[in-house]
Enzyme design. Structure first.
Site, PDB file in Angstrom:
ATOM      1  N   GLU A 108      -5.560   0.351  -0.197  1.00  0.00           N
ATOM      2  CA  GLU A 108      -4.193   0.777  -0.536  1.00  0.00           C
ATOM      3  C   GLU A 108      -3.567  -0.280  -1.448  1.00  0.00           C
ATOM      4  OE1 GLU A 108      -1.861   2.047   2.948  1.00  0.00           O
ATOM      5  OE2 GLU A 108      -0.085   1.208   1.973  1.00  0.00           O
TER       6      GLU A 108
ATOM      7  N   ASP B  28       0.282  -1.072  -3.012  1.00  0.00           N
ATOM      8  CA  ASP B  28       1.654  -0.599  -2.775  1.00  0.00           C
ATOM      9  C   ASP B  28       2.733  -1.214  -3.630  1.00  0.00           C
ATOM     10  OD1 ASP B  28       0.881   0.763  -0.406  1.00  0.00           O
ATOM     11  OD2 ASP B  28       1.011  -1.096   0.737  1.00  0.00           O
TER      12      ASP B  28
ATOM     13  N   GLU C  12       6.860  -0.797  -2.747  1.00  0.00           N
ATOM     14  CA  GLU C  12       7.847  -0.157  -1.870  1.00  0.00           C
ATOM     15  C   GLU C  12       9.203  -0.776  -2.179  1.00  0.00           C
ATOM     16  OE1 GLU C  12       6.143   1.345   2.302  1.00  0.00           O
ATOM     17  OE2 GLU C  12       6.186  -0.827   2.111  1.00  0.00           O
TER      18      GLU C  12
END
Ligand code: NAG
Ligand code: NAG
Length: 291
Positions: free
Chosen positions: A101, A103, A105
């Site tokens: 993953e 990311d 955010e």
């Protein structure tokens, strides 16, 4: 050692086997709502998408295709005003155990208070690699370009073409790297008021709902991935390019200068310096050149 290198090469070649490189970007064609699609919407010929969060639900999209390496771009305009307790996420993820993953955010805040941009990377299920930043602009006033460059040698997070973080491939030293499985692209807006703003102290103000985050011009200049293949079916791609290059290409001086400027002035958390959290047992990549 030689055989280990050969093994790496075989795995690498197999990973490339069933890719085809493509360029596109249209929410109608390339993404679908996996959550809360009833109150979110695509418009502008598929160039624009609004994620909506209200009391009934948040919302999220995911790409129809999975990719292995590429440059994945999204223009994002974050929830304006009092966005405390909301989180807008833009990330790549594989599915299943030992997932990878990458990311971005964005943790909302009370009116006038700055957003926190949170980044992380999981490799074969291992995360705990958070780095957080303040932004040098108001991310709610206009669209900004959040791009993930991902090739066999490094992952680079870019904001408006400024590299803010690099995760290099140190696989030969036993550090996981996302190169075994394809990842889909996701974006979502949800209620995280149990942790997002000041550790959950500031709750969502529902009188400000519905909250909206604008996404624009999703573009995956990326290699499509069709699932695991047997190493015996593989052939090396005839055209080597940036996305498949096995040689690490360092950021140029200008990019390195910008990266340093962001990290010196806007980075507010780095897992590599959080000795207390890890009891002094720091992740091995923290003692390697980071870019
Ligand atoms: C977004 O940033 C990436 C990385 O710098 C760049 O390649 C791309 O052209 C930018 N896209 C837009 C629409 O500005
Ligand atoms: C919100 O604003 C406060 C005050 O400026 C700051 O301490 C905090 O880090 C900001 N971000 C989040 C996500 O709480």
């Amino acid at each position: 050692m030689a055989s280990f290198k050969a093994l790496i090469a075989v795995v690498f070649i197999s990973a490339l086997a069933f890719q085809s490189c493509l360029v596109h970007g249209n929410f109608y064609n390339d993404m679908y709502f996996n959550w809360g699609g009833k109150h979110s919407f695509i418009f502008g010929n598929g160039d624009d998408l609004n994620l909506v969060l209200d009391k009934t639900s948040g919302s999220g999209v995911q790409s129809k295709k999975a990719y292995l390496f590429g440059s994945i771009e999204m223009l994002i305009k974050l929830v304006p005003g009092n966005s405390a307790g909301t989180v807008t996420a833009y990330y790549l993820s594989s599915t299943g155990d030992y997932h990878d993953e990458i990311d971005f955010e964005f943790l909302g805040n009370s009116s006038g208070q700055p957003y926190t941009m949170h980044t992380n990377i999981f490799t074969q299920g291992k995360g705990n690699r958070e780095q957080q930043f303040k932004l040098w602009f108001d991310p709610t006033a206009d669209f900004h370009n959040y791009t993930i460059h991902w090739n066999p040698t490094a992952v680079v997070w870019y904001v408006d073409s400024i590299p803010i973080r690099v995760f290099r491939n140190y696989e030969s030293e036993g550090i996981g790297y996302p190169n075994q499985q394809g990842m889909q692209v996701y974006s979502s807006l949800w209620n995280a008021d149990n942790w997002a703003t000041r550790g959950g102290l500031v709750k969502i103000d529902w009188t400000c709902a519905p909250f909206k985050a604008g996404l624009r011009k999703f573009n995956a200049r990326a290699c499509k991935w069709n699932g695991p293949v047997s190493i015996f079916q593989c052939a090396f791609p005839s055209v080597a390019n940036w996305w498949t290059s096995p040689v690490y290409k360092q950021l140029n001086w200008d990019q390195q200068g910008k990266l340093k400027w962001v990290r010196d002035n806007y980075m507010i958390y780095n897992y590599c310096t959080d000795y207390k959290r890890f009891n002094g047992q720091m992740a091995p990549e923290c003692s390697k050149p980071q870019y």
